[in-house]
Design a protein around this motif. Structure first.
Motif, PDB file in Angstrom:
ATOM      1  N   ASN A   1     -10.942   1.981   0.193  1.00 29.94           N
ATOM      2  CA  ASN A   1      -9.661   1.537   0.736  1.00 29.94           C
ATOM      3  C   ASN A   1      -9.618   1.726   2.250  1.00 29.94           C
ATOM      4  N   PHE A   2     -10.111   2.865   2.724  1.00 31.17           N
ATOM      5  CA  PHE A   2     -10.118   3.117   4.162  1.00 31.17           C
ATOM      6  C   PHE A   2     -11.023   2.134   4.885  1.00 31.17           C
TER       7      PHE A   2
ATOM      8  N   GLU B   1      -2.372  10.312   1.669  1.00 32.23           N
ATOM      9  CA  GLU B   1      -3.254   9.669   2.648  1.00 32.23           C
ATOM     10  C   GLU B   1      -3.087   8.151   2.612  1.00 32.23           C
ATOM     11  N   LEU B   2      -2.926   7.621   1.400  1.00 31.88           N
ATOM     12  CA  LEU B   2      -2.707   6.172   1.238  1.00 31.88           C
ATOM     13  C   LEU B   2      -1.444   5.735   1.979  1.00 31.88           C
TER      14      LEU B   2
ATOM     15  N   GLY C   1       1.883   6.720  -6.823  1.00 35.30           N
ATOM     16  CA  GLY C   1       0.887   7.739  -7.121  1.00 35.30           C
ATOM     17  C   GLY C   1       1.466   9.142  -7.051  1.00 35.30           C
ATOM     18  N   VAL C   2       2.268   9.389  -6.017  1.00 31.97           N
ATOM     19  CA  VAL C   2       2.879  10.719  -5.901  1.00 31.97           C
ATOM     20  C   VAL C   2       3.829  10.971  -7.062  1.00 31.97           C
ATOM     21  N   LEU C   3       4.563   9.934  -7.476  1.00 35.32           N
ATOM     22  CA  LEU C   3       5.570  10.143  -8.515  1.00 35.32           C
ATOM     23  C   LEU C   3       4.957  10.261  -9.901  1.00 35.32           C
ATOM     24  N   THR C   4       3.818   9.615 -10.147  1.00 35.89           N
ATOM     25  CA  THR C   4       3.314   9.577 -11.519  1.00 35.89           C
ATOM     26  C   THR C   4       2.196  10.569 -11.788  1.00 35.89           C
TER      27      THR C   4
ATOM     28  N   LEU D   1       0.831  -1.210   0.000  1.00 37.02           N
ATOM     29  CA  LEU D   1       0.000   0.000   0.000  1.00 37.02           C
ATOM     30  C   LEU D   1       0.863   1.256   0.000  1.00 37.02           C
ATOM     31  N   PHE D   2       1.952   1.230   0.782  1.00 35.02           N
ATOM     32  CA  PHE D   2       2.842   2.386   0.814  1.00 35.02           C
ATOM     33  C   PHE D   2       3.449   2.622  -0.561  1.00 35.02           C
ATOM     34  N   THR D   3       3.871   1.535  -1.211  1.00 32.78           N
ATOM     35  CA  THR D   3       4.457   1.682  -2.539  1.00 32.78           C
ATOM     36  C   THR D   3       3.445   2.225  -3.534  1.00 32.78           C
TER      37      THR D   3
END
Lengths: 100, 220
Positions: free
Chosen positions: B88-89, A36-37, A21-24, A14-16
């Motif tokens: 997801n949450f 948030e993810l 998401g932030v990078l793309t 999930l962190f990845t």
């Protein structure tokens, strides 16, 4: 019963997802949601360690992470609104005043 | 008349696997305090099947979490991303419950899926954005770079998890059901962590003021 390794691996995935998401993505709102993810992935790690090690302090940390996430949501979305009001966009490629 | 054909199935002994499995999970921890569920259920299914039930809960909710997480970062519409993020949450709240963290699970639903995501949805609808990426190439180079970097990070994470996994406890702690209750959390929060708690309240106050100032109509 799933072992701790399963929870940690899920949290890593999930962190990845949030990092990718932030990078793309270039939409500021979706980048915000990716953050948030990532915060939730870290929360899952804390809860898993707290439950498996029998220490309630991990859940306190999650509580504070949620408080910080709420503050971050308020300020971040206000910044997005101010950005949209001044530039008519939320695409962060158009916000490059500080770019070297 | 077809109405007479509707028959309500009574919730019999073989019809409530969730409650039964909860009683089984609780029975793993002798020191648990919640007796509401255990008092009303009987264990009639052999334990081998019930272990797979908790594994099933983990698999379903984790698959939901991963799939909705990927959908969050791949949908072009921010509104769809936000709705998948709520799912997801909720999946994560189920995972917290499976880890006996009941207070955090409820907070997750109320604060994250409720308050924060309502704020995000409100902003998305306020801004009324068009779809992005209409001027970009179909697969920009930054996507490749991002996915490669993400794969590298995931590799490091998994390698670290596996390398440290020999020292992990193999099952939930004995007092796992107790430390997740709101009374235990409140006890810790107002005894040992009262200063960080006050700091969090000041932080939230500052965030409120900052949000109001930033989102004001005109800058002076």
């Amino acid at each position: 019963m799933p072992s701790l390794t399963w929870y940690l691996t899920l949290s890593a995935v999930l962190f990845t997802t949030g990092v990718v998401g932030v990078l793309t993505r270039r939409n500021a709102l979706i980048i915000f949601m990716s953050i948030e993810l990532m915060l939730n992935a870290v929360n899952l790690t804390f809860i898993a360690f707290s439950a498996f090690l029998g220490d309630g302090r991990g859940q306190i940390v999650v509580f504070f992470v949620m408080a910080v996430a709420a503050a971050e949501a308020a300020v971040g979305l206000a910044i997005v609104i101010a950005l949209f009001r001044n530039r008519r966009t939320v695409d962060i490629n158009d916000v490059n005043v500080l770019k070297w | 008349m077809k109405r007479k054909r509707i028959a309500y199935r009574p919730v019999g002994d073989d019809f409530s696997p969730m409650l039964i499995s909860t009683s089984y999970d609780m029975s793993l921890f002798p020191g648990h305090t919640s007796s509401i569920l255990t008092g009303t259920t009987r264990s009639i299914i052999p334990p081998a099947r019930l272990v797979t039930f908790s594994t099933l809960v983990f698999l379903v909710s984790s698959a939901t979490a991963v799939v909705t997480g990927i959908l969050v970062i791949t949908r072009s519409s921010a509104l769809h991303s936000a709705l998948f993020l709520i799912l997801n949450f909720l999946a994560l709240a189920v995972l917290y419950l499976s880890l006996q963290a009941q207070f955090i699970a409820v907070i997750q639903v109320i604060v994250y899926a409720g308050a924060i995501m309502v704020l995000v949805l409100f902003v998305i609808m306020l801004l009324n954005l068009r779809e992005e990426n209409h001027r970009c190439r179909s697969f920009p180079r930054r996507h490749l770079a991002g996915i490669l970097l993400g794969a590298g990070i995931l590799l490091i994470f998994v390698q670290a998890i596996i390398a440290a996994s020999v020292s992990y406890p193999s099952s939930l702690a004995r007092n796992a059901a107790e430390i997740g209750t709101s009374s235990a959390i409140g006890d810790l929060l107002y005894r040992s962590f009262v200063f960080p708690f006050e700091m969090a309240s000041i932080l939230l106050l500052a965030a409120i003021v900052g949000a109001v100032v930033l989102a004001k109509k005109r800058f002076p």
